[in-house]
Design a protein around this motif. Structure first.
Motif, PDB file in Angstrom:
ATOM      1  N   ILE A 100      25.935  19.771  23.164  1.00 41.47           N
ATOM      2  CA  ILE A 100      26.393  21.151  23.376  1.00 41.47           C
ATOM      3  C   ILE A 100      26.674  20.934  25.054  1.00 41.47           C
ATOM      4  CG2 ILE A 100      23.896  21.321  24.092  1.00 41.47           C
ATOM      5  CD1 ILE A 100      26.557  24.232  22.949  1.00 41.47           C
ATOM      6  N   ILE A 101      25.697  20.127  25.893  1.00 41.45           N
ATOM      7  CA  ILE A 101      26.086  19.916  27.194  1.00 41.45           C
ATOM      8  C   ILE A 101      27.463  19.486  27.521  1.00 41.45           C
ATOM      9  CG2 ILE A 101      25.412  18.841  29.352  1.00 41.45           C
ATOM     10  CD1 ILE A 101      23.538  21.068  28.556  1.00 41.45           C
ATOM     11  N   ARG A 102      27.898  18.305  26.568  1.00 40.82           N
ATOM     12  CA  ARG A 102      29.123  17.879  26.682  1.00 40.82           C
ATOM     13  C   ARG A 102      30.355  18.691  26.779  1.00 40.82           C
ATOM     14  NH1 ARG A 102      29.046  11.822  26.154  1.00 40.82           N
ATOM     15  NH2 ARG A 102      27.097  11.938  25.279  1.00 40.82           N
ATOM     16  N   TYR A 103      30.029  19.615  25.484  1.00 42.33           N
ATOM     17  CA  TYR A 103      30.852  20.616  24.942  1.00 42.33           C
ATOM     18  C   TYR A 103      31.281  21.808  26.283  1.00 42.33           C
ATOM     19  CZ  TYR A 103      32.649  24.859  22.697  1.00 42.33           C
ATOM     20  OH  TYR A 103      33.414  25.942  22.445  1.00 42.33           O
ATOM     21  N   LEU A 104      29.902  22.049  26.942  1.00 45.43           N
ATOM     22  CA  LEU A 104      30.066  23.059  27.979  1.00 45.43           C
ATOM     23  C   LEU A 104      30.800  22.361  29.217  1.00 45.43           C
ATOM     24  CD1 LEU A 104      26.694  24.835  27.761  1.00 45.43           C
ATOM     25  CD2 LEU A 104      28.965  25.782  27.214  1.00 45.43           C
ATOM     26  N   GLY A 105      30.660  21.086  29.258  1.00 47.42           N
ATOM     27  CA  GLY A 105      30.995  20.455  30.332  1.00 47.42           C
ATOM     28  C   GLY A 105      32.800  20.389  30.323  1.00 47.42           C
ATOM     29  N   GLY A 106      33.142  20.245  29.127  1.00 47.73           N
ATOM     30  CA  GLY A 106      34.704  20.465  28.848  1.00 47.73           C
ATOM     31  C   GLY A 106      35.100  21.735  29.006  1.00 47.73           C
ATOM     32  N   LEU A 107      34.469  22.822  28.679  1.00 48.55           N
ATOM     33  CA  LEU A 107      35.002  24.162  28.175  1.00 48.55           C
ATOM     34  C   LEU A 107      34.636  24.962  29.816  1.00 48.55           C
ATOM     35  CD1 LEU A 107      35.784  26.393  26.349  1.00 48.55           C
ATOM     36  CD2 LEU A 107      33.348  27.063  26.014  1.00 48.55           C
ATOM     37  N   LEU A 108      33.954  24.867  30.539  1.00 52.41           N
ATOM     38  CA  LEU A 108      33.451  25.627  31.466  1.00 52.41           C
ATOM     39  C   LEU A 108      34.486  25.427  32.673  1.00 52.41           C
ATOM     40  CD1 LEU A 108      29.589  25.531  31.840  1.00 52.41           C
ATOM     41  CD2 LEU A 108      31.166  27.634  31.029  1.00 52.41           C
ATOM     42  N   PRO A 109      34.913  24.410  33.155  1.00 46.66           N
ATOM     43  CA  PRO A 109      35.948  24.226  34.214  1.00 46.66           C
ATOM     44  C   PRO A 109      37.065  25.063  33.947  1.00 46.66           C
ATOM     45  CG  PRO A 109      34.940  22.163  33.642  1.00 46.66           C
ATOM     46  CD  PRO A 109      34.503  22.900  32.574  1.00 46.66           C
ATOM     47  N   MET A 110      37.679  25.134  32.517  1.00 45.40           N
ATOM     48  CA  MET A 110      38.794  26.106  32.384  1.00 45.40           C
ATOM     49  C   MET A 110      38.317  27.469  32.188  1.00 45.40           C
ATOM     50  SD  MET A 110      42.135  26.256  31.739  1.00 45.40           S
ATOM     51  CE  MET A 110      42.297  24.374  31.766  1.00 45.40           C
ATOM     52  N   ALA A 111      37.168  27.916  31.906  1.00 47.72           N
ATOM     53  CA  ALA A 111      36.827  29.179  31.898  1.00 47.72           C
ATOM     54  C   ALA A 111      36.658  29.586  33.542  1.00 47.72           C
ATOM     55  CB  ALA A 111      35.512  29.449  31.285  1.00 47.72           C
ATOM     56  N   ILE A 112      36.018  28.778  34.263  1.00 46.55           N
ATOM     57  CA  ILE A 112      35.911  29.116  35.612  1.00 46.55           C
ATOM     58  C   ILE A 112      37.398  29.289  36.414  1.00 46.55           C
ATOM     59  CG2 ILE A 112      35.136  28.256  37.947  1.00 46.55           C
ATOM     60  CD1 ILE A 112      32.847  26.781  36.479  1.00 46.55           C
ATOM     61  N   ILE A 113      38.165  28.505  36.147  1.00 48.65           N
ATOM     62  CA  ILE A 113      39.615  28.795  36.507  1.00 48.65           C
ATOM     63  C   ILE A 113      40.341  30.081  36.289  1.00 48.65           C
ATOM     64  CG2 ILE A 113      41.848  27.658  36.527  1.00 48.65           C
ATOM     65  CD1 ILE A 113      39.840  26.293  38.319  1.00 48.65           C
ATOM     66  N   CYS A 114      40.298  30.194  34.814  1.00 49.80           N
ATOM     67  CA  CYS A 114      40.870  31.609  34.318  1.00 49.80           C
ATOM     68  C   CYS A 114      40.305  32.661  35.050  1.00 49.80           C
ATOM     69  CB  CYS A 114      40.413  31.739  32.837  1.00 49.80           C
ATOM     70  SG  CYS A 114      41.508  30.363  31.978  1.00 49.80           S
ATOM     71  N   THR A 115      38.935  32.511  34.989  1.00 48.35           N
ATOM     72  CA  THR A 115      38.105  33.762  35.904  1.00 48.35           C
ATOM     73  C   THR A 115      38.670  33.988  37.367  1.00 48.35           C
ATOM     74  OG1 THR A 115      36.092  33.481  34.463  1.00 48.35           O
ATOM     75  CG2 THR A 115      35.894  34.531  36.565  1.00 48.35           C
TER      76      THR A 115
END
Length: 107
Positions: free
Chosen positions: A36-51
């Protein structure tokens, strides 16, 4: 505010930033990182950029060119530079410089 107060605030901010960066390495030292940490590490950077993109473009109106052309041009320059070079710092700097030049000297 005194100089000591300013130095103290900067030191506390620096310490918090350092601990925040080191914390994951301390937690998972010697163990495998959970999926789950690996998954969030791949997902969150793009979510932050979109935000950040939505936040920066939230007040754009299409009533006059001066209110949307610099932001659109800077967004396009940022995307093109990132697709071309893949360098985040270059992309951000290029888009920021484009927006500032257009805002200050053209519009």
């Amino acid at each position: 505010m005194t100089d000591l107060w300013i130095v103290t605030v900067i030191a506390v901010c620096a310490l918090c930033t350092l601990l925040e960066r080191a914390f994951p390495f301390l937690i998972f030292r010697g163990r495998e990182v959970p999926e789950i940490i690996r998954y969030l590490g791949g997902l969150l950077p793009m979510a932050i950029i979109c935000t950040l993109v939505f936040y920066c473009l939230r007040n754009v109106t299409f009533e006059a060119g001066a209110s949307w052309v610099p932001q659109l041009a800077a967004s396009l320059i940022t995307a093109i530079l990132h697709l071309w070079k893949g360098n985040t710092m270059l992309s951000i700097a290029g888009g920021t410089i484009c927006c500032m030049i257009l805002t200050q000297f053209v519009f």
